[in-house]
Design a protein around this motif. Structure first.
Motif, PDB file in Angstrom:
ATOM      1  N   ALA A 127     -10.880  -0.439   6.834  1.00  0.00           N
ATOM      2  CA  ALA A 127      -9.453  -0.513   6.500  1.00  0.00           C
ATOM      3  C   ALA A 127      -8.603  -0.462   7.774  1.00  0.00           C
ATOM      4  O   ALA A 127      -8.866   0.331   8.691  1.00  0.00           O
ATOM      5  CB  ALA A 127      -9.062   0.634   5.586  1.00  0.00           C
ATOM      6  N   LYS A 128      -7.639  -1.335   7.851  1.00  0.00           N
ATOM      7  CA  LYS A 128      -6.739  -1.372   9.009  1.00  0.00           C
ATOM      8  C   LYS A 128      -5.707  -0.241   8.919  1.00  0.00           C
ATOM      9  O   LYS A 128      -5.266   0.127   7.833  1.00  0.00           O
ATOM     10  CB  LYS A 128      -6.011  -2.708   9.077  1.00  0.00           C
ATOM     11  CG  LYS A 128      -6.936  -3.879   9.336  1.00  0.00           C
ATOM     12  CD  LYS A 128      -6.133  -5.170   9.436  1.00  0.00           C
ATOM     13  CE  LYS A 128      -7.051  -6.360   9.707  1.00  0.00           C
ATOM     14  NZ  LYS A 128      -6.286  -7.639   9.802  1.00  0.00           N
ATOM     15  N   ALA A 129      -5.383   0.296  10.091  1.00  0.00           N
ATOM     16  CA  ALA A 129      -4.369   1.354  10.142  1.00  0.00           C
ATOM     17  C   ALA A 129      -3.006   0.790   9.775  1.00  0.00           C
ATOM     18  O   ALA A 129      -2.638  -0.327  10.181  1.00  0.00           O
ATOM     19  CB  ALA A 129      -4.318   1.976  11.531  1.00  0.00           C
ATOM     20  N   GLU A 130      -2.316   1.577   9.017  1.00  0.00           N
ATOM     21  CA  GLU A 130      -0.984   1.132   8.595  1.00  0.00           C
ATOM     22  C   GLU A 130      -0.025   1.168   9.780  1.00  0.00           C
ATOM     23  O   GLU A 130       0.040   2.150  10.523  1.00  0.00           O
ATOM     24  CB  GLU A 130      -0.455   2.037   7.483  1.00  0.00           C
ATOM     25  CG  GLU A 130      -1.240   1.929   6.190  1.00  0.00           C
ATOM     26  CD  GLU A 130      -0.616   2.761   5.092  1.00  0.00           C
ATOM     27  OE1 GLU A 130       0.421   3.409   5.384  1.00  0.00           O
ATOM     28  OE2 GLU A 130      -1.146   2.766   3.974  1.00  0.00           O
ATOM     29  N   ARG A 131       0.682   0.108   9.955  1.00  0.00           N
ATOM     30  CA  ARG A 131       1.668   0.013  11.027  1.00  0.00           C
ATOM     31  C   ARG A 131       3.044   0.392  10.483  1.00  0.00           C
ATOM     32  O   ARG A 131       3.406  -0.025   9.386  1.00  0.00           O
ATOM     33  CB  ARG A 131       1.707  -1.391  11.612  1.00  0.00           C
ATOM     34  CG  ARG A 131       0.422  -1.797  12.305  1.00  0.00           C
ATOM     35  CD  ARG A 131       0.558  -3.181  12.893  1.00  0.00           C
ATOM     36  NE  ARG A 131      -0.664  -3.581  13.586  1.00  0.00           N
ATOM     37  CZ  ARG A 131      -0.822  -4.771  14.183  1.00  0.00           C
ATOM     38  NH1 ARG A 131       0.181  -5.669  14.153  1.00  0.00           N
ATOM     39  NH2 ARG A 131      -1.962  -5.057  14.797  1.00  0.00           N
ATOM     40  N   PRO A 132       3.793   1.174  11.264  1.00  0.00           N
ATOM     41  CA  PRO A 132       5.136   1.548  10.791  1.00  0.00           C
ATOM     42  C   PRO A 132       6.032   0.321  10.720  1.00  0.00           C
ATOM     43  O   PRO A 132       5.942  -0.605  11.534  1.00  0.00           O
ATOM     44  CB  PRO A 132       5.622   2.547  11.851  1.00  0.00           C
ATOM     45  CG  PRO A 132       4.819   2.241  13.066  1.00  0.00           C
ATOM     46  CD  PRO A 132       3.484   1.747  12.589  1.00  0.00           C
ATOM     47  N   ASP A 133       6.884   0.366   9.764  1.00  0.00           N
ATOM     48  CA  ASP A 133       7.822  -0.738   9.572  1.00  0.00           C
ATOM     49  C   ASP A 133       8.887  -0.691  10.665  1.00  0.00           C
ATOM     50  O   ASP A 133       9.578   0.320  10.845  1.00  0.00           O
ATOM     51  CB  ASP A 133       8.458  -0.624   8.188  1.00  0.00           C
ATOM     52  CG  ASP A 133       9.324  -1.822   7.870  1.00  0.00           C
ATOM     53  OD1 ASP A 133       9.300  -2.791   8.659  1.00  0.00           O
ATOM     54  OD2 ASP A 133      10.045  -1.770   6.857  1.00  0.00           O
ATOM     55  N   LYS A 134       9.021  -1.759  11.409  1.00  0.00           N
ATOM     56  CA  LYS A 134      10.004  -1.792  12.506  1.00  0.00           C
ATOM     57  C   LYS A 134      11.429  -1.675  11.976  1.00  0.00           C
ATOM     58  O   LYS A 134      12.284  -1.046  12.600  1.00  0.00           O
ATOM     59  CB  LYS A 134       9.846  -3.084  13.302  1.00  0.00           C
ATOM     60  CG  LYS A 134       8.559  -3.153  14.112  1.00  0.00           C
ATOM     61  CD  LYS A 134       8.517  -4.413  14.962  1.00  0.00           C
ATOM     62  CE  LYS A 134       7.253  -4.446  15.827  1.00  0.00           C
ATOM     63  NZ  LYS A 134       7.196  -5.676  16.661  1.00  0.00           N
ATOM     64  N   ASP A 135      11.667  -2.293  10.834  1.00  0.00           N
ATOM     65  CA  ASP A 135      13.020  -2.201  10.273  1.00  0.00           C
ATOM     66  C   ASP A 135      13.372  -0.758   9.897  1.00  0.00           C
ATOM     67  O   ASP A 135      14.505  -0.300  10.106  1.00  0.00           O
ATOM     68  CB  ASP A 135      13.129  -3.098   9.038  1.00  0.00           C
ATOM     69  CG  ASP A 135      13.010  -4.580   9.393  1.00  0.00           C
ATOM     70  OD1 ASP A 135      13.272  -4.909  10.571  1.00  0.00           O
ATOM     71  OD2 ASP A 135      12.667  -5.376   8.505  1.00  0.00           O
ATOM     72  N   SER A 136      12.380  -0.050   9.356  1.00  0.00           N
ATOM     73  CA  SER A 136      12.629   1.352   8.996  1.00  0.00           C
ATOM     74  C   SER A 136      12.878   2.189  10.244  1.00  0.00           C
ATOM     75  O   SER A 136      13.750   3.080  10.248  1.00  0.00           O
ATOM     76  CB  SER A 136      11.434   1.911   8.215  1.00  0.00           C
ATOM     77  OG  SER A 136      11.237   1.181   7.010  1.00  0.00           O
TER      78      SER A 136
END
Length: 327
Positions: free
Chosen positions: A19-28
């Motif tokens: 499973a790929k690590a979740e990337r933070p949303d840049k917009d958030s």
């Protein structure tokens, strides 16, 4: 085993991948930096302040952090360079006339339709939204927030928001305590910069200001200490002179009192001598009749005469002017 009916499985259906690590949303992340306080993570509300690193805070949160640095979990990591309110600048933000808070609330709750309600603040020159999509800068002199593109395009010596004279601030050298400007461009600080070179330059500027303030405070304390030492030395000299004067005055007063006592004693002795002089009657009693008759005149003798020596007189003078005595 399947494959009946012509179905062919794909690789991801047969092989389990990591499973790929979740990337933070840049917009958030952008929304959090530009619309929320860096310390409390609450929505920005006026008065809004910014530090020399370009981070945005609620002024109330900065005061709470200065009073208790453990109030916010990552307070020292985010705002550890803040030592007082002098390290922040109150921002003058231009409100967006088309901004509607109710639409924003509907969008956040999911009840609203698609689209955006716009930013709460805009650039007063280009009218661009203050939402992080464009670079904004604020002035250390007056706190006005404008788009960086407008500053570069106009390159004026006065503030584009309020018209403050930035050239005079640069000539003064320190419009803000501890801040020195080499040019009009150095008056502007980038808000929420993401360029590593800019962040490193801002941190170096903050450290230089901290060192300059520490040196100025140490020099002030040394000057105050030297002044107090000089005052103490002068006070000791004054005390010594006063003591000598008091000793001299005491000696003079003692001598004067002794002289006064002597004069009073002599006057008292004279007075007593005068008082002790016997009156004529007492002197007459103490002296013998021979001495009295020898020293007294005929008139006195006639007053103190015996009956046999009593002079003759008429009834008018008899017993009036004559005195009788027996001794």
């Amino acid at each position: 085993m399947g494959n009946d009916g012509g179905s062919i499985p794909k690789r991801h259906e047969l092989v389990t991948l990591k499973a790929k690590a979740e990337r933070p949303d840049k917009d958030s992340q952008t929304e959090a930096r530009w619309q929320r306080c860096a310390l409390s993570k609450e929505p920005l509300r006026e008065p809004i302040v910014a530090c020399r690193l370009g981070r945005l805070y609620n002024k109330e949160s900065v005061i709470e952090h200065l009073m208790d640095r453990t109030k916010f979990g990552d307070g020292d990591e985010i705002a550890g360079h803040l030592q007082s309110l002098k390290d922040v600048t109150v921002l003058k933000l231009t409100k967006n006339p088309s901004y509607n808070q109710s639409e924003v609330d509907e969008l956040e709750s999911g009840a609203g339709g698609g689209g955006s309600a716009g930013a709460k603040y805009i650039c007063p020159v280009s009218l661009k939204d203050f939402n992080g999509k464009l670079r904004f800068v604020y002035s250390l002199v007056c706190g006005c927030v404008v788009a960086e593109a407008a500053v570069k395009q106009l390159s004026a010596d006065s503030c584009l928001g309020c018209g403050a004279d930035l050239k005079a601030a640069v000539a003064a050298g320190a419009a803000v305590p501890g801040a020195e400007f080499s040019s009009a461009a150095s008056v502007w600080v980038v808000v929420n910069s993401t360029v590593p070179e800019e962040i490193a330059r801002m941190r170096a500027s903050v450290e230089a200001i901290r060192i300059a303030r520490a040196e100025a405070l140490a020099a002030k304390k040394a000057a105050k200490k030297a002044k107090s030492a000089v005052g103490a030395t002068g006070g000791k000299q004054l005390d010594a002179g006063k003591k000598r004067k008091d000793v001299d005055d005491a000696d003079g007063s003692q001598q004067h009192s002794k002289l006064a006592k002597k004069q009073a004693a002599s006057q008292m002795s004279n007075a007593r001598a005068n008082i002790s002089i016997p009156l004529p009657l007492e002197l007459e009693k103490k002296t013998s009749s021979a001495e009295l008759s020898k020293n007294q005149s005929d008139a006195i003798k006639s007053l103190y005469s015996k009956d046999k020596d009593k002079p003759k007189g008429n009834y008018l003078t008899m017993g009036t002017f004559n005195r009788y005595t027996s001794y």
